[in-house]
Design a protein around this motif. Structure first.
Motif, short mmCIF file in Angstrom:
data_model
loop_
_atom_site.label_atom_id
_atom_site.label_comp_id
_atom_site.label_asym_id
_atom_site.label_seq_id
_atom_site.Cartn_x
_atom_site.Cartn_y
_atom_site.Cartn_z
N HIS A 73 0.73 -1.13 0.02
CA HIS A 73 -0.05 -0.09 0.13
C HIS A 73 0.80 1.24 -0.05
O HIS A 73 1.79 1.50 0.99
CB HIS A 73 -0.87 -0.03 1.22
CG HIS A 73 -1.83 1.20 1.41
ND1 HIS A 73 -3.10 0.95 1.76
CD2 HIS A 73 -1.59 2.34 1.45
CE1 HIS A 73 -3.73 2.24 2.05
NE2 HIS A 73 -2.70 3.12 1.74
N HIS A 75 1.28 5.53 -2.07
CA HIS A 75 0.55 6.17 -3.11
C HIS A 75 1.74 6.99 -3.97
O HIS A 75 2.46 7.92 -3.60
CB HIS A 75 -0.25 7.39 -2.27
CG HIS A 75 -1.26 6.83 -1.50
ND1 HIS A 75 -2.74 7.12 -1.90
CD2 HIS A 75 -1.17 6.40 -0.17
CE1 HIS A 75 -3.45 6.69 -0.79
NE2 HIS A 75 -2.58 6.30 0.28
N HIS A 228 -9.21 2.45 2.03
CA HIS A 228 -8.62 2.61 3.14
C HIS A 228 -9.59 2.26 4.39
O HIS A 228 -10.83 2.58 4.07
CB HIS A 228 -8.13 4.13 3.63
CG HIS A 228 -7.04 4.65 2.89
ND1 HIS A 228 -7.21 4.83 1.37
CD2 HIS A 228 -5.69 4.72 3.19
CE1 HIS A 228 -5.93 5.17 0.87
NE2 HIS A 228 -5.10 4.86 1.66
N HIS A 267 -4.40 0.09 6.66
CA HIS A 267 -4.59 0.42 8.10
C HIS A 267 -5.14 -0.28 8.97
O HIS A 267 -4.70 -1.23 9.93
CB HIS A 267 -4.94 2.02 8.24
CG HIS A 267 -4.27 2.93 7.34
ND1 HIS A 267 -2.93 3.14 7.71
CD2 HIS A 267 -4.59 3.76 6.36
CE1 HIS A 267 -2.31 4.08 6.95
NE2 HIS A 267 -3.28 4.41 6.11
N ASP A 318 3.02 2.78 2.97
CA ASP A 318 1.99 4.18 2.95
C ASP A 318 2.70 5.39 2.67
O ASP A 318 2.26 6.29 2.97
CB ASP A 318 1.19 4.16 4.12
CG ASP A 318 -0.12 5.11 3.70
OD1 ASP A 318 -0.37 5.17 2.63
OD2 ASP A 318 -0.57 5.63 4.84
ZN LIG Z 1 -2.84 5.15 2.12
#
Ligand SMILES: [Zn+2]
Length: 433
Positions: A73, A75, A228, A267, A318
């Motif tokens: 995960h 971005h 998420h 998460h 993340d």
């Molecule tokens: Zn994220």
């Protein structure tokens, strides 16, 4: 094509380690040989008994060779805003993230960022990652085009978001659906690319958009779904205001048919018993993002409770809420979070999680995550004496060495990376250092 043999100490997991003395959970070769041809591993065993033939031999001794790391995960569109002074999740999103992601509407921006992003993955030994792109289809094109150019197995998708964000970032339920369909058609299964249907989270999707996401997931069961879940208290409260008919946050995604064995839930920190049970029953993956959880003050992932309940667990950086591209740094922070939880993460478990564990979370264990014949030759070569302080610390066992790498290692401990059998780190251009 001539075969290549990598010589070095070889470590590859066979199952999830049950404690520090579980030697049946991994393969370890003190003087090993990995034979590679056409991007795949064709043999692994002791160097002394390897068929050398006319193979090119690359000697990595005394370094450790493992499967390439997998990041579940991150971005990629937040690469340029890593380490933005923030506060908590919703403040960080509104102040930095939604501003940053708007740049991906500009021609040329996505291509430049994706090149730097992939360089950073390689520099840190990550050979497969699951990324959110921005809401702009061109950000997805740049992401997969660069993966294809580098022959990497990468997963990702266009973020769908149609409310509670700046106008310039919002799609609509219909356009998010249409764009996603086109992108799946264009990129899923092309080269090594795989698509993830990506509604950002409940707050930024209307009921119509989650309905459209359900349709996409049903029409494309071969694709992943990522979103998420339960990161921060304010996020949970706002989500429940927006979806008052759902029993809890997990229940929102459950109500829209988005939970299954190909669903990755970033998460998953503050889950009640019902939510935990639903994740276990559906096979959805709870993705632990330790550096991000600490940086944004989101909370302490309850690893053992989820694992005991039968929930599948993955590990991730993340970026850009996370503060390092390095899975070694990530596991170091995971260890410390679990220390605060009075839970124990052994070095064997850490290295299992970065490799086979994350491959299993993606149901790709027959392709990546282990050093086994037939699997892709996506490999990382680790130097446990990469820095003066690492050389200072004297350990004798394999477990000592793994814990040293996890606790003190970063991109400098990544001596080399192979992607589909080709050298990827030592051949990096651009910002390589
Ligand atoms: Zn994220």
């Amino acid at each position: 094509m001539t075969a290549k043999i990598l010589r070095g100490r070889v470590l590859s997991f066979l199952s999830e380690p049950q404690g520090l003395d579980d030697v049946s959970s991994f393969l370890y070769l003190e003087d090993g040989a990995i034979t590679i041809a056409d991007g795949k591993i064709v043999a692994v065993g002791d160097y002394a008994s390897a068929e050398l033939g006319d193979a090119e031999i690359v000697d990595h001794r005394p370094h450790l060779i493992l499967p390439g790391f997998i990041d579940l995960h991150l971005h990629y569109v937040q690469s340029q805003m890593i380490a933005a002074y923030a506060g908590s999740l919703l403040e960080w999103l509104n102040t930095y993230t939604f501003v940053e992601e708007q740049k991906f509407g500009q021609q040329g921006h996505a291509g430049a960022v994706s090149a730097d992003f992939y360089d950073e993955l390689i520099r840190n030994g990550t050979t497969t990652a699951v990324a959110y792109c921005s809401s702009h289809p061109r950000s997805v094109d740049a992401y997969f085009a660069e993966a294809e150019r580098r022959n990497m197995l990468m997963i990702g998708g266009k973020v769908m978001m149609d409310r509670n964000a700046p106008e310039a970032l919002c799609d609509t339920a219909q356009s998010g659906y249409d764009d996603t369909k086109i992108l799946i058609e264009r990129w899923h299964g092309r080269g090594r690319g795989l698509y993830a249907i990506s509604p950002r989270f409940a707050i930024t999707s209307t009921t119509a958009q989650l309905e459209a996401s359900r349709t996409l997931a049903a029409e494309h069961p071969e694709c992943y779904v990522q979103t998420h879940l339960s990161e921060n208290d304010a996020e949970i409260s706002f989500s429940m205001e927006l979806y008052p008919d759902s029993p809890d946050y997990t229940g929102i995604y459950e109500d829209y048919g988005l939970l299954g064995p190909r669903t990755l839930l970033g998460h998953s920190i503050h889950l009640n018993h019902r939510e935990t049970r639903v994740l276990a029953e559906t096979g959805a993956v709870a993705v632990f993002c330790p550096t991000s959880n600490l940086f944004l003050g989101s909370g302490l992932f309850d690893h053992d409770r989820l694992q005991q309940a039968g929930v599948r667990i993955g590990m991730a950086t993340d970026i850009g809420g996370g503060t390092s591209f390095s899975m070694l740094r990530t596991m170091d922070e995971a260890y410390k979070i679990l220390q605060l939880r009075k839970q124990r993460l052994t070095p064997l478990s850490s290295f299992y999680k970065m490799t086979l564990g994350n491959a299993r979370a993606l149901s790709l264990e027959g392709t990546i995550g282990t050093i086994a014949p037939g699997n892709a030759a996506d490999l990382v070569v680790l130097d446990s004496g990469a820095t003066p302080v690492m050389r200072l610390r004297q350990g004798s066992s394999l477990v000592d060495e793994l814990f040293l790498l996890q606790t003190l290692g970063d991109d400098r401990a990544i001596a080399e990376v192979y992607v589909a059998g080709a050298r990827a780190k030592s051949t990096l251009g651009g910002l390589a250092a």
